[in-house]
Motif scaffolding. Structure first.
Motif, PDB file in Angstrom:
ATOM      1  N   SER A   1      22.052  23.405 -24.056  1.00  0.00           N
ATOM      2  CA  SER A   1      22.419  22.516 -25.167  1.00  0.00           C
ATOM      3  C   SER A   1      21.478  22.728 -26.350  1.00  0.00           C
ATOM      4  CB  SER A   1      22.368  21.059 -24.705  1.00  0.00           C
ATOM      5  OG  SER A   1      21.023  20.635 -24.552  1.00  0.00           O
ATOM      6  N   GLN A   2      21.881  22.210 -27.487  1.00  0.00           N
ATOM      7  CA  GLN A   2      21.065  22.329 -28.705  1.00  0.00           C
ATOM      8  C   GLN A   2      20.074  21.183 -28.854  1.00  0.00           C
ATOM      9  OE1 GLN A   2      21.121  25.048 -30.726  1.00  0.00           O
ATOM     10  NE2 GLN A   2      22.503  25.839 -29.127  1.00  0.00           N
ATOM     11  N   LYS A   3      20.026  20.296 -27.879  1.00  0.00           N
ATOM     12  CA  LYS A   3      19.066  19.193 -27.938  1.00  0.00           C
ATOM     13  C   LYS A   3      17.653  19.755 -27.851  1.00  0.00           C
ATOM     14  CE  LYS A   3      18.382  14.540 -26.078  1.00  0.00           C
ATOM     15  NZ  LYS A   3      18.928  13.881 -27.279  1.00  0.00           N
ATOM     16  N   SER A   4      16.706  19.072 -28.447  1.00  0.00           N
ATOM     17  CA  SER A   4      15.325  19.548 -28.438  1.00  0.00           C
ATOM     18  C   SER A   4      14.813  19.697 -27.013  1.00  0.00           C
ATOM     19  CB  SER A   4      14.419  18.573 -29.199  1.00  0.00           C
ATOM     20  OG  SER A   4      14.345  17.329 -28.495  1.00  0.00           O
ATOM     21  N   LEU A   5      13.831  20.595 -26.860  1.00  0.00           N
ATOM     22  CA  LEU A   5      13.285  20.828 -25.523  1.00  0.00           C
ATOM     23  C   LEU A   5      12.645  19.560 -24.970  1.00  0.00           C
ATOM     24  CD1 LEU A   5      12.475  22.654 -23.175  1.00  0.00           C
ATOM     25  CD2 LEU A   5      10.475  23.375 -24.497  1.00  0.00           C
ATOM     26  N   SER A   6      11.942  18.825 -25.792  1.00  0.00           N
ATOM     27  CA  SER A   6      11.293  17.603 -25.313  1.00  0.00           C
ATOM     28  C   SER A   6      12.320  16.575 -24.863  1.00  0.00           C
ATOM     29  CB  SER A   6      10.406  17.008 -26.416  1.00  0.00           C
ATOM     30  OG  SER A   6      11.187  16.712 -27.581  1.00  0.00           O
ATOM     31  N   GLY A   7      13.432  16.453 -25.626  1.00  0.00           N
ATOM     32  CA  GLY A   7      14.478  15.502 -25.253  1.00  0.00           C
ATOM     33  C   GLY A   7      15.177  15.909 -23.962  1.00  0.00           C
ATOM     34  N   SER A   8      15.467  17.211 -23.838  1.00  0.00           N
ATOM     35  CA  SER A   8      16.123  17.698 -22.614  1.00  0.00           C
ATOM     36  C   SER A   8      15.210  17.523 -21.408  1.00  0.00           C
ATOM     37  CB  SER A   8      16.488  19.176 -22.781  1.00  0.00           C
ATOM     38  OG  SER A   8      17.427  19.349 -23.822  1.00  0.00           O
ATOM     39  N   THR A   9      13.917  17.797 -21.599  1.00  0.00           N
ATOM     40  CA  THR A   9      12.956  17.657 -20.499  1.00  0.00           C
ATOM     41  C   THR A   9      12.862  16.208 -20.047  1.00  0.00           C
ATOM     42  OG1 THR A   9      11.676  19.514 -21.373  1.00  0.00           O
ATOM     43  CG2 THR A   9      10.572  18.055 -19.797  1.00  0.00           C
ATOM     44  N   GLU A  10      12.864  15.287 -21.005  1.00  0.00           N
ATOM     45  CA  GLU A  10      12.769  13.868 -20.670  1.00  0.00           C
ATOM     46  C   GLU A  10      13.963  13.413 -19.834  1.00  0.00           C
ATOM     47  OE1 GLU A  10      12.671   9.476 -22.896  1.00  0.00           O
ATOM     48  OE2 GLU A  10      12.688  11.328 -24.092  1.00  0.00           O
ATOM     49  N   ILE A  11      15.180  13.848 -20.220  1.00  0.00           N
ATOM     50  CA  ILE A  11      16.386  13.456 -19.476  1.00  0.00           C
ATOM     51  C   ILE A  11      16.353  14.033 -18.063  1.00  0.00           C
ATOM     52  CG2 ILE A  11      18.904  13.680 -19.360  1.00  0.00           C
ATOM     53  CD1 ILE A  11      18.871  13.783 -22.457  1.00  0.00           C
ATOM     54  N   LEU A  12      16.077  15.336 -17.962  1.00  0.00           N
ATOM     55  CA  LEU A  12      16.049  15.988 -16.654  1.00  0.00           C
ATOM     56  C   LEU A  12      14.979  15.365 -15.760  1.00  0.00           C
ATOM     57  CD1 LEU A  12      17.127  18.263 -14.834  1.00  0.00           C
ATOM     58  CD2 LEU A  12      15.427  19.785 -15.856  1.00  0.00           C
ATOM     59  N   GLN A  13      13.817  15.137 -16.331  1.00  0.00           N
ATOM     60  CA  GLN A  13      12.707  14.570 -15.560  1.00  0.00           C
ATOM     61  C   GLN A  13      13.056  13.173 -15.049  1.00  0.00           C
ATOM     62  OE1 GLN A  13       9.085  14.450 -17.824  1.00  0.00           O
ATOM     63  NE2 GLN A  13       7.792  14.018 -16.050  1.00  0.00           N
ATOM     64  N   THR A  14      13.662  12.358 -15.891  1.00  0.00           N
ATOM     65  CA  THR A  14      14.023  10.988 -15.501  1.00  0.00           C
ATOM     66  C   THR A  14      15.049  10.977 -14.367  1.00  0.00           C
ATOM     67  OG1 THR A  14      13.609  10.201 -17.765  1.00  0.00           O
ATOM     68  CG2 THR A  14      14.955   8.802 -16.327  1.00  0.00           C
ATOM     69  N   VAL A  15      16.088  11.805 -14.509  1.00  0.00           N
ATOM     70  CA  VAL A  15      17.172  11.805 -13.516  1.00  0.00           C
ATOM     71  C   VAL A  15      16.667  12.300 -12.161  1.00  0.00           C
ATOM     72  CG1 VAL A  15      19.403  12.796 -12.907  1.00  0.00           C
ATOM     73  CG2 VAL A  15      18.982  12.037 -15.251  1.00  0.00           C
TER      74      VAL A  15
END
Length: 596
Positions: free
Chosen positions: A518-532
């Motif tokens: 996805s084009q979402k920022s790396l920090s945002g993608s990392t936060e979502i993946l880490q949380t889930v």
């Protein structure tokens, strides 16, 4: 003299003199094991004439229809040959030893028809074994004392010469005799393999073993002994025998039990290493020689494929088995491509049970076509599989008409070609709502091929729910991520006893692909993946998915116009998840081990 008269005289050559055989037996008894100087001198004096007689005896054996007939005419032949075998002055002579061994092999019955021939076979094997492996024989010690050669060296020399002699004989082509009552020259193959049974762990016998296994099967009488193949397989599987690669492949080709044992042993090893990444799994499978063997022999591949088919039916939900089958097929296709254009066998011969209209499209690698063609290709695959499943479900008795078999074979082929599932997950990251249904149907079919016990229709609904939650979560405009979509995604990844749950790994695969592509920022993608993954406990599984994605990206199964960006995101996400996994307790790691 006219030619017909010459041929008549050749056919009417005198038979072996039975009285002469008795005289030679008396000589052999008198010589014993050549312990005395007189016996040694007399043996050497008569050696030339003995060689001539042994040659006559060999001709007689070859011209006789069976061992039973030979022993009826020459009842003392076994006693005569046996005594000569223990005379070191006879066996030390190269020509005499060669003739002696050839006579013994000539008496060996490929298909013993009575108790006499069976007993003779046992005795011949025993004599050959003792002749080449006995180290404490007093006669041998007497001889080596005179020759000044160590006992071990003497026996190794005898063994090497024996191996070379047998190897020379089996290398000769098939020559059927004019008289069908006589023996085919290929009879020596079975006898040689029988003689090798006690020698399979001897390094000196390796050339002979290789020659036996790799000899072309141009004659039905050139079959190898079952005892030989069993002994070879047992020695190899217990690491008591080192064989060259091609010899191992030939062993599997000749021995079904050896091949089955190799495949099952490999699968057991794969299942035991539950923490293996796809990269390690690929290395393990490639190093097994089985993919190369399958590429060289279609019959081997069909056996291996049948084993995989049976295992998959029993463990259809095991992702490790599915990954092993897919990775093995990749290794096989790669080995097969290295043999082209030498190999002229069609792929249809390797996959006779697969739906032929799906064979070419699925075996084609994503890297072999432009990325803009992927969507059309996958839509066609999805539609073809949908029609196949609908035909089966419309049939009230699919088990009798073969419909279910067709669906299973289509699914089995899809498991073997799971690289297209990775391409499907990647395309779903950027798919429009009106384009996602065929892709989600294909992904759901991979995890839930039938409605019987798999609840595919319900799973398709839940798969679309997961996709509908992932799209807003990874939107570049969503900052912070919508909490309701995040909670719903966590719920989809958590098993629900009240309702059949979508395989968590299919949702996790989508989640990881969204985080990477996805084009979402790396920090945002990392936060979502880490949380889930933290809330669901699927940390190790996510690490495996990322590792698999990286490997497939390197192989070309996944393509991206900004490859450097994608690789950097994968590395960053891997580092985050690796730290999370390291922080887990042993109990948490054990509870959430789901290998890919």
């Amino acid at each position: 003299m006219s030619q017909p008269l010459v041929l008549l005289q050749q056919k009417a050559e005198p038979l072996l003199d039975v009285q002469e055989m008795q005289l030679w037996l008396e000589k052999a008894v008198a010589w014993g094991q050549a312990d005395s100087p007189d016996a040694q001198k007399d043996t050497c004096l008569h050696l030339s004439r003995l060689r001539d007689f042994l040659q006559q005896l060999l001709t007689h054996i070859h011209n006789t229809s069976s061992t039973t007939e030979t022993m009826k005419r020459l009842p003392v032949i076994g006693q005569f040959l046996g005594r000569l075998c223990w005379n070191p002055y006879v066996t030390a002579d190269d020509t005499s030893r060669r003739l002696l061994l050839q006579n013994l092999w000539g008496l060996y019955s490929e298909h013993p028809s009575n108790a006499v021939e069976r007993k003779a076979n046992q005795w011949i094997r025993k004599v050959l074994c003792q002749l080449t492996t006995e180290d404490d024989d007093t006669a041998t010690q007497t001889l080596v004392k005179h020759m000044g050669v160590p006992t071990t060296q003497y026996h190794l020399t005898v063994l090497r010469k024996k191996v070379a002699l047998v190897q020379e004989n089996i290398g000769k082509g098939c020559s059927l005799p004019i008289d069908r009552s006589e023996r085919c020259s290929c009879d020596r193959i079975l006898a040689a393999s029988e003689a090798c049974v006690p020698l399979v762990t001897c390094a000196e016998a390796a050339p002979l073993i290789g020659a036996l296994l790799q000899r072309p099967l141009i004659c039905a009488r050139a079959a190898l002994s079952v005892d030989f193949l069993d002994a070879l397989s047992s020695a190899y599987s217990s690491n008591c025998l080192l064989l060259e690669e091609q010899t191992v492949v030939s062993m599997w080709y000749h021995s079904l039990s050896s091949l089955e044992e190799a495949v099952l042993s490999l699968l057991e090893s794969v299942l035991a290493n539950t923490g293996s990444t796809l990269h390690r799994l690929e290395q393990q499978l490639a190093q097994s020689l089985l993919p190369k063997a399958c590429a060289q022999h279609c019959s081997i591949f069909l056996v291996v494929n049948d084993i995989f088919r049976s295992i998959l039916k029993q463990l259809e939900g095991n992702e490790c088995i599915k990954s092993a089958i897919h990775t093995f097929t990749n290794c096989f296709i790669r080995e097969l491509s290295l043999l082209q254009p030498k190999m002229s066998i069609s792929l249809k011969a390797f996959f006779p049970q697969s739906p032929q209209n799906l064979l070419g499209p699925l075996l084609t690698q994503p890297s072999e076509m432009p990325q803009e063609s992927w969507r059309h290709h996958l839509n066609w695959l999805s539609g073809s599989l949908q029609r196949l499943t609908e035909e089966e479900e419309e049939d009230e008795d699919s088990s009798r008409t073969g419909g279910h078999h067709k669906v299973f074979e289509a699914w089995f082929l899809l498991v073997q070609c799971a690289h297209w599932m990775q391409a499907t997950a990647q395309l779903l990251v950027t798919a429009r709502p009106e384009d996602c249904d065929p892709l989600l149907r294909l992904l759901t079919f991979y995890h839930h091929p039938t409605n019987k016990g798999h609840h595919r229709a319900q799973q398709l609904v839940r798969a679309k729910d997961a996709w509908n939650h992932l799209c807003p979560l990874f939107s570049v405009l969503a900052c912070p991520p919508p909490i309701d979509h995040l909670q719903s995604l966590v719920a989809l990844l958590s098993p629900n006893p009240q309702q059949p749950s979508l395989t968590p790994l299919s949702v996790l695969d989508l989640l990881v692909n969204f985080a990477v592509f996805s084009q979402k920022s790396l920090s945002g993608s990392t936060e979502i993946l880490q949380t889930v993954v933290d809330r669901t406990g699927l940390v190790s599984e996510a690490v495996c998915v990322l590792g698999s994605l990286e490997l497939r990206l390197n192989r070309g199964s996944c393509l991206s116009s900004d490859g450097n960006r994608v690789h950097l995101r994968i590395k960053a996400l891997q580092n985050t998840l690796t730290h999370m996994y390291a922080a887990q307790s042993p109990a948490e790691k054990q509870a959430h081990t789901h290998p890919l």
